[in-house]
Design a protein around this motif. Structure first.
Motif, PDB file in Angstrom:
ATOM      1  N   PHE A 108       1.002  -1.405   0.216  1.00 45.07           N
ATOM      2  CA  PHE A 108      -0.083   0.158   0.005  1.00 45.07           C
ATOM      3  C   PHE A 108       0.604   1.255  -0.062  1.00 45.07           C
ATOM      4  O   PHE A 108       1.897   1.276   0.636  1.00 45.07           O
ATOM      5  N   LEU A 109       0.365   2.196  -0.599  1.00 46.09           N
ATOM      6  CA  LEU A 109       1.015   3.512  -0.857  1.00 46.09           C
ATOM      7  C   LEU A 109       0.085   4.530  -0.082  1.00 46.09           C
ATOM      8  O   LEU A 109      -1.159   4.500  -0.251  1.00 46.09           O
ATOM      9  N   VAL A 110       0.743   5.394   1.074  1.00 45.16           N
ATOM     10  CA  VAL A 110      -0.156   6.293   1.827  1.00 45.16           C
ATOM     11  C   VAL A 110       0.157   7.858   0.995  1.00 45.16           C
ATOM     12  O   VAL A 110       1.195   8.015   0.872  1.00 45.16           O
ATOM     13  N   GLU A 111      -0.890   8.490   0.766  1.00 44.22           N
ATOM     14  CA  GLU A 111      -0.901   9.731   0.140  1.00 44.22           C
ATOM     15  C   GLU A 111      -1.379  10.634   1.169  1.00 44.22           C
ATOM     16  O   GLU A 111      -2.436  10.555   1.851  1.00 44.22           O
ATOM     17  N   LEU A 112      -0.403  11.606   1.631  1.00 44.51           N
ATOM     18  CA  LEU A 112      -0.642  12.643   2.562  1.00 44.51           C
ATOM     19  C   LEU A 112      -1.665  13.805   2.164  1.00 44.51           C
ATOM     20  O   LEU A 112      -1.402  14.181   0.930  1.00 44.51           O
ATOM     21  N   LYS A 113      -2.228  14.709   2.958  1.00 47.09           N
ATOM     22  CA  LYS A 113      -2.874  15.856   2.483  1.00 47.09           C
ATOM     23  C   LYS A 113      -1.928  16.817   1.885  1.00 47.09           C
ATOM     24  O   LYS A 113      -2.239  17.704   1.028  1.00 47.09           O
ATOM     25  N   ASN A 114      -0.471  16.898   1.976  1.00 48.45           N
ATOM     26  CA  ASN A 114       0.429  17.976   1.655  1.00 48.45           C
ATOM     27  C   ASN A 114       0.858  17.357   0.550  1.00 48.45           C
ATOM     28  O   ASN A 114       1.904  17.982  -0.143  1.00 48.45           O
ATOM     29  N   GLY A 115       0.446  16.108  -0.097  1.00 47.34           N
ATOM     30  CA  GLY A 115       1.074  15.678  -1.190  1.00 47.34           C
ATOM     31  C   GLY A 115       2.150  14.652  -1.100  1.00 47.34           C
ATOM     32  O   GLY A 115       2.700  13.778  -2.084  1.00 47.34           O
ATOM     33  N   GLU A 116       2.903  14.465   0.047  1.00 49.29           N
ATOM     34  CA  GLU A 116       3.791  13.396   0.325  1.00 49.29           C
ATOM     35  C   GLU A 116       3.372  12.011  -0.014  1.00 49.29           C
ATOM     36  O   GLU A 116       2.090  11.912   0.516  1.00 49.29           O
ATOM     37  N   LYS A 117       4.151  11.154  -0.363  1.00 42.19           N
ATOM     38  CA  LYS A 117       3.644   9.775  -0.507  1.00 42.19           C
ATOM     39  C   LYS A 117       4.990   8.909   0.183  1.00 42.19           C
ATOM     40  O   LYS A 117       5.934   9.079   0.146  1.00 42.19           O
ATOM     41  N   ASP A 118       4.340   7.494   0.725  1.00 37.83           N
ATOM     42  CA  ASP A 118       5.454   6.819   1.120  1.00 37.83           C
ATOM     43  C   ASP A 118       4.685   5.357   1.230  1.00 37.83           C
ATOM     44  O   ASP A 118       3.423   5.481   1.496  1.00 37.83           O
ATOM     45  N   PHE A 119       5.459   4.261   1.196  1.00 32.58           N
ATOM     46  CA  PHE A 119       5.016   2.982   1.126  1.00 32.58           C
ATOM     47  C   PHE A 119       4.896   2.371   2.767  1.00 32.58           C
ATOM     48  O   PHE A 119       5.717   2.968   3.342  1.00 32.58           O
ATOM     49  N   ILE A 120       3.699   1.698   2.883  1.00 31.45           N
ATOM     50  CA  ILE A 120       3.494   1.038   4.121  1.00 31.45           C
ATOM     51  C   ILE A 120       4.405  -0.317   4.034  1.00 31.45           C
ATOM     52  O   ILE A 120       4.036  -0.994   3.029  1.00 31.45           O
ATOM     53  N   SER A 121       5.148  -0.628   5.125  1.00 31.98           N
ATOM     54  CA  SER A 121       5.854  -2.032   4.943  1.00 31.98           C
ATOM     55  C   SER A 121       4.909  -3.093   5.087  1.00 31.98           C
ATOM     56  O   SER A 121       3.974  -3.021   5.677  1.00 31.98           O
TER      57      SER A 121
END
Length: 75
Positions: free
Chosen positions: A48-61
Protein backbone atom coordinates in the motif's frame (compact mmCIF):
# COMPACT_ATOMS: atom_id res chain seq x y z
CA UNK A 1 2.86 19.68 17.44
CA UNK A 2 4.11 17.74 14.46
CA UNK A 3 1.52 17.67 11.74
CA UNK A 4 2.65 15.83 8.65
CA UNK A 5 5.55 13.59 7.90
CA UNK A 6 8.58 12.92 10.06
CA UNK A 7 11.76 11.00 9.39
CA UNK A 8 13.64 10.23 12.58
CA UNK A 9 15.81 7.55 14.18
CA UNK A 10 14.29 4.14 14.95
CA UNK A 11 14.69 4.45 18.73
CA UNK A 12 12.87 7.79 18.71
CA UNK A 13 10.07 6.32 16.57
CA UNK A 14 9.56 3.44 18.99
CA UNK A 15 9.34 5.80 21.99
CA UNK A 16 7.12 8.32 20.20
CA UNK A 17 4.61 5.86 18.72
CA UNK A 18 3.66 4.62 22.19
CA UNK A 19 3.10 8.10 23.60
CA UNK A 20 0.85 9.57 20.89
CA UNK A 21 -2.19 7.83 19.40
CA UNK A 22 -2.38 10.18 16.39
CA UNK A 23 0.80 8.83 14.81
CA UNK A 24 1.15 5.52 13.00
CA UNK A 25 4.43 3.84 12.10
CA UNK A 26 4.11 2.95 8.40
CA UNK A 27 7.63 1.64 7.82
CA UNK A 28 10.97 1.38 9.62
CA UNK A 29 11.78 5.07 9.34
CA UNK A 30 8.48 6.91 9.07
CA UNK A 31 5.64 7.98 11.35
CA UNK A 32 2.52 9.55 9.87
CA UNK A 33 -0.17 11.60 11.60
CA UNK A 34 -3.36 9.64 10.88
CA UNK A 35 -5.42 12.85 10.65
CA UNK A 36 -3.36 13.97 7.63
CA UNK A 37 -3.75 10.81 5.55
CA UNK A 38 -5.58 11.60 2.33
CA UNK A 39 -5.86 8.10 0.88
CA UNK A 40 -4.38 4.64 0.52
CA UNK A 41 -3.52 3.14 -2.84
CA UNK A 42 -2.74 -0.53 -3.41
CA UNK A 43 -0.08 -1.64 -5.83
CA UNK A 44 -0.08 -4.76 -7.97
CA UNK A 45 2.53 -6.26 -5.61
CA UNK A 46 0.09 -6.18 -2.69
CA UNK A 47 1.70 -3.27 -0.88
CA UNK A 48 0.00 0.00 0.00
CA UNK A 49 1.01 3.57 -0.70
CA UNK A 50 -0.05 6.31 1.72
CA UNK A 51 -0.77 9.74 0.27
CA UNK A 52 -0.90 12.64 2.71
CA UNK A 53 -2.90 15.86 2.41
CA UNK A 54 0.30 17.81 1.67
CA UNK A 55 1.11 15.58 -1.33
CA UNK A 56 3.83 13.46 0.32
CA UNK A 57 3.75 9.73 -0.49
CA UNK A 58 5.37 6.72 1.14
CA UNK A 59 4.89 2.95 1.17
CA UNK A 60 3.57 0.95 4.11
CA UNK A 61 5.89 -1.94 4.91
CA UNK A 62 4.45 -5.45 4.78
CA UNK A 63 4.99 -5.79 8.53
CA UNK A 64 3.02 -2.65 9.29
CA UNK A 65 0.14 -3.07 6.79
CA UNK A 66 -2.20 -4.97 9.11
CA UNK A 67 -1.51 -2.61 12.04
CA UNK A 68 -2.01 0.54 9.95
CA UNK A 69 -5.31 -0.68 8.44
CA UNK A 70 -6.62 -1.69 11.88
CA UNK A 71 -5.68 1.67 13.44
CA UNK A 72 -7.45 3.46 10.61
CA UNK A 73 -10.55 1.28 11.07
CA UNK A 74 -10.28 -0.29 7.61
CA UNK A 75 -9.89 -3.91 8.65
Amino acid sequence: MYSFYILVGISIINKFKHSCNNFIKINQSCLVNKHYIKCFKSSWKGSFLVELKNGEKDFISRRQTKIVLERMGLK
